[in-house]
Write a protein that holds these residues in place. Structure first.
Motif, PDB file in Angstrom:
ATOM      1  N   MET A 222     -17.956  -5.918  18.148  1.00 30.13           N
ATOM      2  CA  MET A 222     -16.491  -6.007  18.286  1.00 30.13           C
ATOM      3  C   MET A 222     -15.889  -6.591  17.016  1.00 30.13           C
ATOM      4  O   MET A 222     -16.385  -7.570  16.480  1.00 30.13           O
ATOM      5  N   ARG A 223     -14.820  -5.961  16.536  1.00 30.91           N
ATOM      6  CA  ARG A 223     -14.176  -6.409  15.299  1.00 30.91           C
ATOM      7  C   ARG A 223     -13.529  -7.779  15.492  1.00 30.91           C
ATOM      8  O   ARG A 223     -12.868  -8.038  16.492  1.00 30.91           O
ATOM      9  N   GLN A 224     -13.724  -8.653  14.498  1.00 32.85           N
ATOM     10  CA  GLN A 224     -13.103  -9.976  14.558  1.00 32.85           C
ATOM     11  C   GLN A 224     -11.627  -9.892  14.205  1.00 32.85           C
ATOM     12  O   GLN A 224     -11.170  -8.932  13.567  1.00 32.85           O
ATOM     13  N   SER A 225     -10.872 -10.906  14.594  1.00 32.29           N
ATOM     14  CA  SER A 225      -9.470 -10.953  14.217  1.00 32.29           C
ATOM     15  C   SER A 225      -9.379 -11.129  12.709  1.00 32.29           C
ATOM     16  O   SER A 225     -10.299 -11.641  12.061  1.00 32.29           O
ATOM     17  N   ILE A 226      -8.256 -10.718  12.153  1.00 31.91           N
ATOM     18  CA  ILE A 226      -8.085 -10.829  10.698  1.00 31.91           C
ATOM     19  C   ILE A 226      -8.094 -12.293  10.268  1.00 31.91           C
ATOM     20  O   ILE A 226      -8.527 -12.613   9.158  1.00 31.91           O
ATOM     21  N   ARG A 227      -7.664 -13.174  11.138  1.00 36.12           N
ATOM     22  CA  ARG A 227      -7.700 -14.600  10.799  1.00 36.12           C
ATOM     23  C   ARG A 227      -9.136 -15.053  10.543  1.00 36.12           C
ATOM     24  O   ARG A 227      -9.415 -15.783   9.580  1.00 36.12           O
ATOM     25  N   GLU A 228     -10.037 -14.652  11.422  1.00 38.41           N
ATOM     26  CA  GLU A 228     -11.445 -15.034  11.273  1.00 38.41           C
ATOM     27  C   GLU A 228     -12.079 -14.340  10.076  1.00 38.41           C
ATOM     28  O   GLU A 228     -12.896 -14.927   9.354  1.00 38.41           O
ATOM     29  N   GLU A 229     -11.702 -13.092   9.857  1.00 35.80           N
ATOM     30  CA  GLU A 229     -12.281 -12.330   8.754  1.00 35.80           C
ATOM     31  C   GLU A 229     -11.885 -12.935   7.403  1.00 35.80           C
ATOM     32  O   GLU A 229     -12.687 -12.991   6.462  1.00 35.80           O
ATOM     33  N   LEU A 230     -10.639 -13.397   7.298  1.00 33.76           N
ATOM     34  CA  LEU A 230     -10.175 -13.975   6.038  1.00 33.76           C
ATOM     35  C   LEU A 230     -10.835 -15.307   5.719  1.00 33.76           C
ATOM     36  O   LEU A 230     -10.829 -15.744   4.569  1.00 33.76           O
ATOM     37  N   LYS A 231     -11.383 -15.966   6.715  1.00 38.62           N
ATOM     38  CA  LYS A 231     -12.115 -17.204   6.456  1.00 38.62           C
ATOM     39  C   LYS A 231     -13.392 -16.932   5.676  1.00 38.62           C
ATOM     40  O   LYS A 231     -13.886 -17.787   4.936  1.00 38.62           O
ATOM     41  N   LYS A 232     -13.921 -15.709   5.812  1.00 40.20           N
ATOM     42  CA  LYS A 232     -15.226 -15.379   5.240  1.00 40.20           C
ATOM     43  C   LYS A 232     -15.133 -14.583   3.943  1.00 40.20           C
ATOM     44  O   LYS A 232     -16.009 -14.708   3.076  1.00 40.20           O
ATOM     45  N   ARG A 233     -14.090 -13.729   3.802  1.00 40.39           N
ATOM     46  CA  ARG A 233     -14.059 -12.847   2.641  1.00 40.39           C
ATOM     47  C   ARG A 233     -12.638 -12.466   2.261  1.00 40.39           C
ATOM     48  O   ARG A 233     -11.698 -12.669   3.023  1.00 40.39           O
ATOM     49  N   ILE A 234     -12.533 -11.913   1.050  1.00 38.61           N
ATOM     50  CA  ILE A 234     -11.250 -11.407   0.570  1.00 38.61           C
ATOM     51  C   ILE A 234     -11.059  -9.992   1.109  1.00 38.61           C
ATOM     52  O   ILE A 234     -11.976  -9.156   1.019  1.00 38.61           O
ATOM     53  N   LEU A 235      -9.910  -9.723   1.673  1.00 39.77           N
ATOM     54  CA  LEU A 235      -9.607  -8.386   2.178  1.00 39.77           C
ATOM     55  C   LEU A 235      -8.685  -7.663   1.212  1.00 39.77           C
ATOM     56  O   LEU A 235      -7.886  -8.277   0.500  1.00 39.77           O
ATOM     57  N   ILE A 236      -8.792  -6.359   1.210  1.00 42.86           N
ATOM     58  CA  ILE A 236      -7.972  -5.503   0.344  1.00 42.86           C
ATOM     59  C   ILE A 236      -6.932  -4.777   1.194  1.00 42.86           C
ATOM     60  O   ILE A 236      -7.254  -4.158   2.210  1.00 42.86           O
ATOM     61  N   GLY A 237      -5.676  -4.908   0.771  1.00 42.85           N
ATOM     62  CA  GLY A 237      -4.611  -4.170   1.424  1.00 42.85           C
ATOM     63  C   GLY A 237      -4.393  -2.825   0.745  1.00 42.85           C
ATOM     64  O   GLY A 237      -5.016  -2.509  -0.277  1.00 42.85           O
ATOM     65  N   ASP A 238      -3.511  -2.020   1.313  1.00 40.61           N
ATOM     66  CA  ASP A 238      -3.240  -0.709   0.715  1.00 40.61           C
ATOM     67  C   ASP A 238      -2.187  -0.843  -0.370  1.00 40.61           C
ATOM     68  O   ASP A 238      -1.782  -1.948  -0.741  1.00 40.61           O
ATOM     69  N   GLY A 239      -1.747   0.289  -0.899  1.00 43.08           N
ATOM     70  CA  GLY A 239      -0.728   0.300  -1.946  1.00 43.08           C
ATOM     71  C   GLY A 239       0.553   0.925  -1.445  1.00 43.08           C
ATOM     72  O   GLY A 239       0.835   0.940  -0.244  1.00 43.08           O
ATOM     73  N   ALA A 240       1.324   1.455  -2.367  1.00 43.07           N
ATOM     74  CA  ALA A 240       2.652   1.958  -2.034  1.00 43.07           C
ATOM     75  C   ALA A 240       2.575   3.269  -1.264  1.00 43.07           C
ATOM     76  O   ALA A 240       1.857   4.192  -1.659  1.00 43.07           O
ATOM     77  N   MET A 241       3.307   3.345  -0.182  1.00 45.82           N
ATOM     78  CA  MET A 241       3.443   4.598   0.565  1.00 45.82           C
ATOM     79  C   MET A 241       4.444   5.503  -0.139  1.00 45.82           C
ATOM     80  O   MET A 241       4.187   6.681  -0.395  1.00 45.82           O
ATOM     81  N   GLY A 242       5.621   4.951  -0.481  1.00 47.38           N
ATOM     82  CA  GLY A 242       6.672   5.757  -1.077  1.00 47.38           C
ATOM     83  C   GLY A 242       6.291   6.365  -2.409  1.00 47.38           C
ATOM     84  O   GLY A 242       6.690   7.481  -2.733  1.00 47.38           O
ATOM     85  N   THR A 243       5.473   5.646  -3.197  1.00 39.92           N
ATOM     86  CA  THR A 243       5.072   6.164  -4.514  1.00 39.92           C
ATOM     87  C   THR A 243       4.299   7.464  -4.379  1.00 39.92           C
ATOM     88  O   THR A 243       4.543   8.439  -5.109  1.00 39.92           O
ATOM     89  N   LEU A 244       3.373   7.498  -3.424  1.00 40.04           N
ATOM     90  CA  LEU A 244       2.586   8.721  -3.240  1.00 40.04           C
ATOM     91  C   LEU A 244       3.435   9.841  -2.665  1.00 40.04           C
ATOM     92  O   LEU A 244       3.364  10.989  -3.131  1.00 40.04           O
ATOM     93  N   LEU A 245       4.235   9.540  -1.670  1.00 40.38           N
ATOM     94  CA  LEU A 245       5.080  10.582  -1.092  1.00 40.38           C
ATOM     95  C   LEU A 245       6.048  11.129  -2.133  1.00 40.38           C
ATOM     96  O   LEU A 245       6.292  12.347  -2.195  1.00 40.38           O
ATOM     97  N   TYR A 246       6.580  10.249  -2.971  1.00 38.97           N
ATOM     98  CA  TYR A 246       7.487  10.660  -4.039  1.00 38.97           C
ATOM     99  C   TYR A 246       6.765  11.566  -5.037  1.00 38.97           C
ATOM    100  O   TYR A 246       7.325  12.546  -5.538  1.00 38.97           O
ATOM    101  N   SER A 247       5.501  11.232  -5.308  1.00 36.00           N
ATOM    102  CA  SER A 247       4.725  12.042  -6.253  1.00 36.00           C
ATOM    103  C   SER A 247       4.427  13.428  -5.698  1.00 36.00           C
ATOM    104  O   SER A 247       4.147  14.357  -6.445  1.00 36.00           O
ATOM    105  N   TYR A 248       4.507  13.560  -4.374  1.00 35.94           N
ATOM    106  CA  TYR A 248       4.305  14.869  -3.742  1.00 35.94           C
ATOM    107  C   TYR A 248       5.571  15.712  -3.757  1.00 35.94           C
ATOM    108  O   TYR A 248       5.588  16.825  -3.241  1.00 35.94           O
ATOM    109  N   GLY A 249       6.636  15.168  -4.333  1.00 36.71           N
ATOM    110  CA  GLY A 249       7.900  15.883  -4.396  1.00 36.71           C
ATOM    111  C   GLY A 249       8.821  15.619  -3.227  1.00 36.71           C
ATOM    112  O   GLY A 249       9.829  16.306  -3.047  1.00 36.71           O
TER     113      GLY A 249
END
Length: 620
Positions: free
Chosen positions: A1-28
Motif C-alpha cells: 500500500m502506498r504511503q502518504s506523501i507526508r511519510e514519503e517526504l520524510k525519507k526522500r526527495i520527490l519530483i513534481g511535474d512541470g508546466a501544463m500550459g507550456t506543453l499545450l501551447y507548444s502543441y498550438g
C-alpha cells in the motif's frame, strides 16, 4: 500500500511535474486550457503521462484557472464542477500506483489586487476545492499566489474542509521578498502555522534566483520545503513567449535545491518533461537534507511604517485652513513664455498651488513633471502634478514616481485619466495596469520605502496624495462611498470635478459629512455658450444646470460672456466657501486672467469671512 506523501517526504526527495500550459501551447493550443479537460482529454492525459515517464512522483491537475473568476473570461463560469472533475479523472488515468495526484488551484490576484473581492475569491475557491476533493485528488496544490492575504484566506478554508495534504506556494517578483515587503521566510513560517504540509514558492523566478531566495530559508519545523522554478526568463519572439531549455543546467541545480532543504522539486512556466527528467537525474541517490544553517541574512528593509509625508508644505496648507489651488495645464507646444507669465500672475494673485493635468483629455502636452520642476525652482508657489493610470504601465509608473521624488515633487493628484479615444490620438493604447485606488496604495507603499515588487527603495518617498472626486453623478451616496474606499487606500484629500450648481454643492456637503479628509470643490469659468454645451454634453463627469446654460446662451459679445461666466463662478464660490475650506479653480483653455480675477474675489471674501468669524467669536 502506498504511503502518504507526508511519510514519503520524510525519507526522500520527490519530483513534481512541470508546466501544463507550456506543453499545450507548444502543441498550438492557445485558448482556455481548463476547457481541454473535456474537449481534448487525450492531449491533457498525454501531458500527464509525459511528466510521469520523465520521473515525476507528483502531478497536478489541469485546473490552475478552473474557477468562476477566470472561466468567466471565456463565458464558462458555470463549468467549474465539470472541468475540475474531468481534470482529476484524467490525471488519475495517467497516474501509476506510485503517483500522487494533487488538485491545483491558482491564485487570482496579481498586481491588480483589488480587481476581485476576497469574498468572491473565497466562494470560487470553495467550489473548486470541493470538486477536486470529491473526485478523489490526493491533496491540494495552491500555487502562484502573489497576494499573501489571498493565500492565507484560501489556505484556512482548505484546511477546514480536508485533512488531506496541502501544498502552499507563494510567488515573488524579487528573490526573497513578497510584493507586500514580507520576507519569504516569514511567509513560509505563517503558511506552516496555518496548516500547510508543504510550503514553498513557484513561478516568476528561474533556478538561479529561486536558489538565491531559498538561502535565507531555514528548514520548516513540521512542514516540508518545495520549489517549482520557471525554466528561465522568457524571450519574446514574433508575438510569442519562448523559454530556453538546457537540461544539464537543471540537473546541476537539482543538487543546489537539495542543499537548501527542498523535498519536493518541480517546474513552472517554460519547463517540460526534459527539465523534470534532469531534476530527477540530479537528485538520484541524494538523501534529503536533515539540518541547515542559515548564514545569509535577509536584507533589512527600513520603512516608514505610517507611510506619511512630513515634508509637504502644501499639505500643511490643506490642513491649516482655507486654500485655493489653480489648475493651469502645461502647453501643447514649446512656446512656454505665456504659460510662465500665467504662473507668475497666479502666484501674485495668491494661489496656494499650481496644479497641472497629466495630458488632459488624452492629448499630449509638455510633461507636467518637467514644468513642475521649473515652477518649483523659479517661483514661490508649490506645484501639484497630476498622475494618470492611462499613459504608463506598471514599470513606467514606478519609474515616474521615483523620478518625481528625486525632483522634489512630492504632491500628487491621482486620477484614472480620460480614455485615449477622446483625445488627439484615438488609436493610442490606454494602459490602465492599475486603477486609481491601486495607484494610491502603490504610492503609499513607496512612502513606506517598499517598491511594488517588495524590495527596499533604500529610503521612503515623501508623497502626499490628492484623489479625484466626481460629484456629478446620479447616486451621490455611492460616489461618497468611493471616497471612503480611497481614504482606506491612503488618499489624504480630494479634488472634485467642476461643479456648476449651487444646490449640488450643498448636497455634496451633506453627503460627505462622514469624510474626514478635506475636499476641494472644483469651479471652472465657462468661455462661451458653445463651451457650456460641449462640457455638458460631451465631457465625461461634467453636468451643467439648465439655468447656467441659459444664462450663457443669453450673453452677447465677449465682454458680457466673460462677465456672466465670472458672476456664475462667484455665486458658486460663495456657496462653496460656506461649506468647504478648499476651492479648486480650473483655468479654461489657458485663460489665466479669469482665474486671477476669481482668486482676487476669493481673497476678498476670505477677509470678509474672517471679520465675521472674529466678531462672532467662532473659529472656522
Amino acid at each position: 500500500m502506498r504511503q502518504s506523501i507526508r511519510e514519503e517526504l520524510k525519507k526522500r526527495i520527490l519530483i513534481g511535474d512541470g508546466a501544463m500550459g507550456t506543453l499545450l501551447y507548444s502543441y498550438g493550443i492557445d485558448r482556455c486550457f481548463e476547457e481541454l479537460n473535456v474537449s481534448q482529454a487525450e492531449e491533457v492525459r498525454h501531458v500527464h503521462e509525459a511528466y510521469i515517464n520523465a520521473g515525476a512522483d507528483v502531478i497536478q491537475t489541469n485546473t490552475y484557472g478552473a474557477n468562476q473568476v477566470k472561466l468567466a473570461r471565456y463565458g464558462l463560469e458555470h463549468e467549474v464542477g465539470r472541468f475540475n472533475r474531468a481534470a482529476v479523472q484524467l490525471a488519475k488515468q495517467a497516474a501509476t500506483a506510485e503517483t500522487y495526484v494533487f488538485g491545483t488551484i491558482g491564485g487570482i490576484r496579481g498586481f491588480q489586487k483589488q480587481s476581485v473581492e476576497i469574498k468572491e475569491i473565497c466562494s470560487g475557491f470553495r467550489e473548486q476545492a470541493d470538486a477536486l476533493l470529491n473526485e478523489g485528488a490526493d491533496g491540494l496544490l495552491l500555487e502562484t499566489y502573489y497576494d499573501f492575504d489571498e493565500l492565507r484566506e484560501v489556505l484556512q478554508i482548505a484546511r477546514k474542509i480536508t485533512d488531506l495534504p496541502i501544498i502552499a506556494h507563494v510567488s515573488m517578483q524579487e528573490p526573497g521578498v513578497l510584493l507586500s515587503g514580507m520576507s519569504l521566510s516569514d511567509a513560509l513560517t505563517q503558511l506552516e502555522a496555518l496548516g500547510a504540509d508543504i510550503v514553498g514558492t513557484n513561478c516568476r523566478l528561474g533556478p538561479f534566483h529561486m536558489i538565491e531566495a531559498l538561502r535565507d530559508i531555514p528548514l520548516p519545523k513540521k512542514a516540508f520545503l518545495s520549489a517549482y522554478p520557471n525554466s528561465s526568463l522568457p524571450d519574446y519572439r514574433e508575438g510569442k513567449l519562448h523559454y530556453e531549455n538546457e537540461p544539464e543546467y537543471f540537473k546541476k541545480y537539482a543538487v543546489d535545491f537539495r542543499n537548501e532543504g527542498v523535498r519536493l522539486l518541480g517546474g513552472c512556466c517554460g519547463t517540460t518533461p526534459v527539465q523534470i527528467q534532469a531534476f530527477k537525474q540530479g537528485i538520484l541517490e541524494l538523501e534529503p537534507l536533515e539540518s541547515k544553517v542559515v548564514t545569509v541574512q535577509p536584507e533589512v528593509i527600513k520603512v516608514n511604517k505610517s507611510g506619511a509625508n512630513t515634508e509637504s508644505p502644501l499639505y500643511e496648507k490643506v490642513l491649516q485652513g482655507r486654500s485655493v489651488f489653480v489648475e493651469f495645464d502645461t502647453p501643447r507646444h514649446l512656446n512656454t513664455a505665456g504659460f510662465f507669465r500665467g504662473v507668475k500672475a497666479l502666484e501674485e494673485a495668491g494661489a496656494d498651488a499650481i496644479t497641472m493635468a497629466d495630458n488632459s483629455l488624452a492629448s499630449p502636452r509638455i510633461s507636467n513633471a518637467a514644468i513642475g520642476k521649473l515652477i518649483k525652482d523659479r517661483f514661490q508657489i508649490p506645484p501639484l502634478v497630476h498622475l494618470t493610470c492611462r499613459d504608463r504601465n506598471l514599470i513606467g509608473l514606478q519609474s515616474h514616481l521615483l523620478g518625481l521624488h528625486v525632483l522634489g515633487l512630492h504632491d500628487l493628484l491621482i486620477v484614472t485619466g480620460d480614455p485615449t479615444k477622446i483625445g488627439d490620438f484615438p488609436g493610442a493604447t490606454s494602459v490602465y495596469d492599475v486603477s486609481s485606488m491601486e495607484l494610491i496604495k502603490l504610492v503609499k507603499q513607496f512612502n513606506r520605502g517598499i517598491s511594488y515588487s517588495g524590495k527596499s527603495l533604500k529610503q521612503p518617498t515623501q508623497f502626499r496624495v490628492a484623489a479625484a472626486f466626481n460629484p456629478n453623478v446620479r447616486n451621490l451616496d455611492r460616489a461618497v462611498q468611493r471616497l471612503e474606499r480611497k481614504v482606506e487606500c491612503g488618499a489624504d484629500y480630494f479634488i472634485s470635478q467642476p461643479v456648476f450648481d449651487k444646490e449640488r454643492i450643498i448636497e455634496i456637503s451633506e453627503a460627505a459629512r462622514t469624510i474626514t479628509a478635506p475636499i476641494y470643490i472644483g469651479i471652472m469659468p465657462l468661455t462661451s455658450a458653445r463651451n457650456a454645451e460641449f462640457l455638458h454634453n460631451e465631457v465625461p463627469g461634467i453636468r451643467l444646470p439648465d439655468e447656467v446654460r441659459a444664462r450663457m446662451a443669453a450673453a452677447q459679445g465677449k465682454e458680457e460672456v466673460r462677465a456672466i461666466s465670472l458672476d456664475i463662478c462667484r455665486e458658486l464660490i460663495d456657496t462653496a466657501m460656506e461649506h468647504f475650506r478648499g476651492i479648486y479653480l480650473i483655468t479654461p483653455m489657458g485663460h489665466y486672467s479669469m482665474s486671477v480675477e476669481l482668486l482676487k474675489y476669493i481673497k476678498e471674501k476670505e477677509q470678509e469671512l474672517a471679520v465675521q468669524e472674529n466678531n462672532a467669536g467662532v473659529i472656522f
